[in-house]
Design a protein around this motif. Structure first.
Motif, PDB file in Angstrom:
ATOM      1  N   VAL A  58       0.850  -1.199   0.000  1.00 20.66           N
ATOM      2  CA  VAL A  58       0.000   0.000   0.000  1.00 20.66           C
ATOM      3  C   VAL A  58       0.883   1.245   0.000  1.00 20.66           C
ATOM      4  O   VAL A  58       1.789   1.374   0.820  1.00 20.66           O
ATOM      5  N   THR A  59       0.611   2.164  -0.892  1.00 14.50           N
ATOM      6  CA  THR A  59       1.380   3.404  -0.971  1.00 14.50           C
ATOM      7  C   THR A  59       0.554   4.589  -0.497  1.00 14.50           C
ATOM      8  O   THR A  59      -0.683   4.542  -0.479  1.00 14.50           O
ATOM      9  N   ARG A  60       1.250   5.638  -0.131  1.00 18.30           N
ATOM     10  CA  ARG A  60       0.577   6.878   0.253  1.00 18.30           C
ATOM     11  C   ARG A  60      -0.303   7.391  -0.881  1.00 18.30           C
ATOM     12  O   ARG A  60      -1.456   7.787  -0.667  1.00 18.30           O
ATOM     13  N   ASN A  61       0.220   7.367  -2.117  1.00 14.18           N
ATOM     14  CA  ASN A  61      -0.543   7.890  -3.242  1.00 14.18           C
ATOM     15  C   ASN A  61      -1.822   7.101  -3.486  1.00 14.18           C
ATOM     16  O   ASN A  61      -2.840   7.659  -3.909  1.00 14.18           O
ATOM     17  N   ALA A  62      -1.786   5.789  -3.219  1.00 13.73           N
ATOM     18  CA  ALA A  62      -2.993   4.976  -3.380  1.00 13.73           C
ATOM     19  C   ALA A  62      -4.047   5.363  -2.356  1.00 13.73           C
ATOM     20  O   ALA A  62      -5.249   5.280  -2.626  1.00 13.73           O
ATOM     21  N   MET A  63      -3.613   5.792  -1.168  1.00 17.02           N
ATOM     22  CA  MET A  63      -4.562   6.196  -0.124  1.00 17.02           C
ATOM     23  C   MET A  63      -5.051   7.630  -0.325  1.00 17.02           C
ATOM     24  O   MET A  63      -6.008   8.051   0.323  1.00 17.02           O
ATOM     25  N   ILE A  64      -4.404   8.381  -1.211  1.00 15.08           N
ATOM     26  CA  ILE A  64      -4.929   9.685  -1.643  1.00 15.08           C
ATOM     27  C   ILE A  64      -5.836   9.494  -2.843  1.00 15.08           C
ATOM     28  O   ILE A  64      -6.785  10.247  -3.045  1.00 15.08           O
ATOM     29  N   GLY A  65      -5.535   8.457  -3.637  1.00 15.86           N
ATOM     30  CA  GLY A  65      -6.379   8.141  -4.786  1.00 15.86           C
ATOM     31  C   GLY A  65      -5.774   8.459  -6.127  1.00 15.86           C
ATOM     32  O   GLY A  65      -6.454   8.353  -7.155  1.00 15.86           O
ATOM     33  N   VAL A  66      -4.486   8.833  -6.157  1.00 13.85           N
ATOM     34  CA  VAL A  66      -3.850   9.136  -7.435  1.00 13.85           C
ATOM     35  C   VAL A  66      -3.059   7.938  -7.962  1.00 13.85           C
ATOM     36  O   VAL A  66      -2.329   8.044  -8.946  1.00 13.85           O
ATOM     37  N   ASP A  67      -3.218   6.795  -7.319  1.00 15.03           N
ATOM     38  CA  ASP A  67      -2.540   5.572  -7.731  1.00 15.03           C
ATOM     39  C   ASP A  67      -3.418   4.397  -7.340  1.00 15.03           C
ATOM     40  O   ASP A  67      -4.368   4.536  -6.577  1.00 15.03           O
ATOM     41  N   ARG A  68      -3.089   3.227  -7.863  1.00 13.88           N
ATOM     42  CA  ARG A  68      -3.757   1.991  -7.503  1.00 13.88           C
ATOM     43  C   ARG A  68      -2.745   1.041  -6.879  1.00 13.88           C
ATOM     44  O   ARG A  68      -1.532   1.172  -7.109  1.00 13.88           O
ATOM     45  N   VAL A  69      -3.239   0.072  -6.117  1.00  9.57           N
ATOM     46  CA  VAL A  69      -2.407  -1.026  -5.664  1.00  9.57           C
ATOM     47  C   VAL A  69      -2.589  -2.146  -6.674  1.00  9.57           C
ATOM     48  O   VAL A  69      -3.651  -2.770  -6.737  1.00  9.57           O
ATOM     49  N   ASN A  70      -1.577  -2.379  -7.466  1.00  4.92           N
ATOM     50  CA  ASN A  70      -1.711  -3.319  -8.574  1.00  4.92           C
ATOM     51  C   ASN A  70      -1.534  -4.756  -8.111  1.00  4.92           C
ATOM     52  O   ASN A  70      -0.832  -5.046  -7.134  1.00  4.92           O
ATOM     53  N   ASP A  71      -2.174  -5.658  -8.827  1.00 13.93           N
ATOM     54  CA  ASP A  71      -1.969  -7.068  -8.574  1.00 13.93           C
ATOM     55  C   ASP A  71      -0.545  -7.448  -9.006  1.00 13.93           C
ATOM     56  O   ASP A  71      -0.002  -6.844  -9.935  1.00 13.93           O
ATOM     57  N   PRO A  72       0.055  -8.436  -8.331  1.00 13.24           N
ATOM     58  CA  PRO A  72       1.423  -8.823  -8.696  1.00 13.24           C
ATOM     59  C   PRO A  72       1.477  -9.460 -10.091  1.00 13.24           C
ATOM     60  O   PRO A  72       0.490  -9.960 -10.588  1.00 13.24           O
TER      61      PRO A  72
END
Length: 267
Positions: free
Chosen positions: A253-267
């Motif tokens: 999980v990244t900070r940007n994903a928790m802001i919404g400018v990124d996704r948590v991608n599947d491996p």
């Protein structure tokens, strides 16, 4: 108090203001203000085609107007300008004896090394692993987060979930309100007037600049954080979550994903 801006999948601009003061962009520009759409910062929440977004007189959202807040970022300051202002303020406070350089360094170290986005990523991983916790988190984020061994202070937190059909992104159009205790120091770009105004008007374009190109059938909802409520995104659960531990999920999980400018991608 909710303040969200929803951009439907066809990306044409319109406004539909329902009970949660959501802003919907359909195929034509129309206004429908529900019973709970009042959003007051200093006087009243209004929506006018020609009005700028202001928190000094009335809160308005215009398709073609810049979102400004009187003196709060009326010019498009660069990251270097913001850093220079922060350094000048720090120097003045140290000179006046209000704070010490050691205290500043300790706060920075705390947020960079001990908090960062780690607390937020633990919350996300728990929600992915425990459906009952996720339900509590979406219902009452403050109460759910209180189950952890850290504190988030007095801020009113709301967590919004990304799904296959909805993508959420967070902004503070007023200044830089942000859940520090969960995500650490806010990124410089989050505080710039450019991001604060453009992500409301053209979220897909802004997200694309971050490398996130959403599918055409995904609606985008923009959540406006304030001093009264802070938003955090619960990224969409990865497909392999059932095979991972909470610790392994948190690491992704990244900070940007928790802001919404990124996704948590599947491996």
């Amino acid at each position: 108090m909710d303040d969200s801006h929803t951009h439907d999948r066809d990306s044409d601009r319109s406004h539909d203001h329902g009970n949660d003061a959501a802003h919907s962009h359909d195929s034509e520009h129309s206004h429908d203000h529900g019973n709970d759409a009042a959003h007051s910062h200093d006087s009243e929440h209004s929506h006018a085609d020609d009005a700028a977004h202001s928190h000094d007189s009335e809160h308005s959202h215009a398709d073609d107007a810049d979102h400004s807040h009187d003196r709060a970022g009326s010019t498009d300051e660069s990251p270097d300008d913001l850093k220079a202002r922060a350094r000048a303020l720090q120097s003045l406070l140290v000179e006046k004896g209000v704070i010490s350089t050691d205290a500043v360094d300790e706060v920075i170290r705390l947020f960079e090394d001990e908090i960062g986005p780690m607390y937020g990523s633990r919350v996300v991983a728990r929600a992915w692993s425990d459906p009952a916790f996720k339900e509590r988190l979406l219902e009452d984020a403050n109460e759910a987060v209180a189950e952890f061994d850290f504190e988030i202070g007095q801020q009113h937190l709301r967590v919004v979930e990304n799904t296959e059909t909805t993508h959420n992104v967070v902004v503070c159009t007023l200044c830089s309100c942000y859940p520090w205790s969960l995500l650490g120091l806010p990124p410089t770009w989050y505080k710039t007037p450019s991001y604060r105004s453009r992500v409301v008007r053209e979220p897909r374009a802004v997200l694309s600049e971050f490398g996130l190109d959403l599918e055409s059938d995904v609606d985008v909802t923009v959540w406006d954080s304030s001093s009264e409520i802070r938003y955090m995104v619960l990224p969409q659960r990865p497909a392999d979550a059932d095979t991972c531990s909470e610790e392994e999920l948190a690491d992704r999980v990244t900070r940007n994903a928790m802001i919404g400018v990124d996704r948590v991608n599947d491996p």
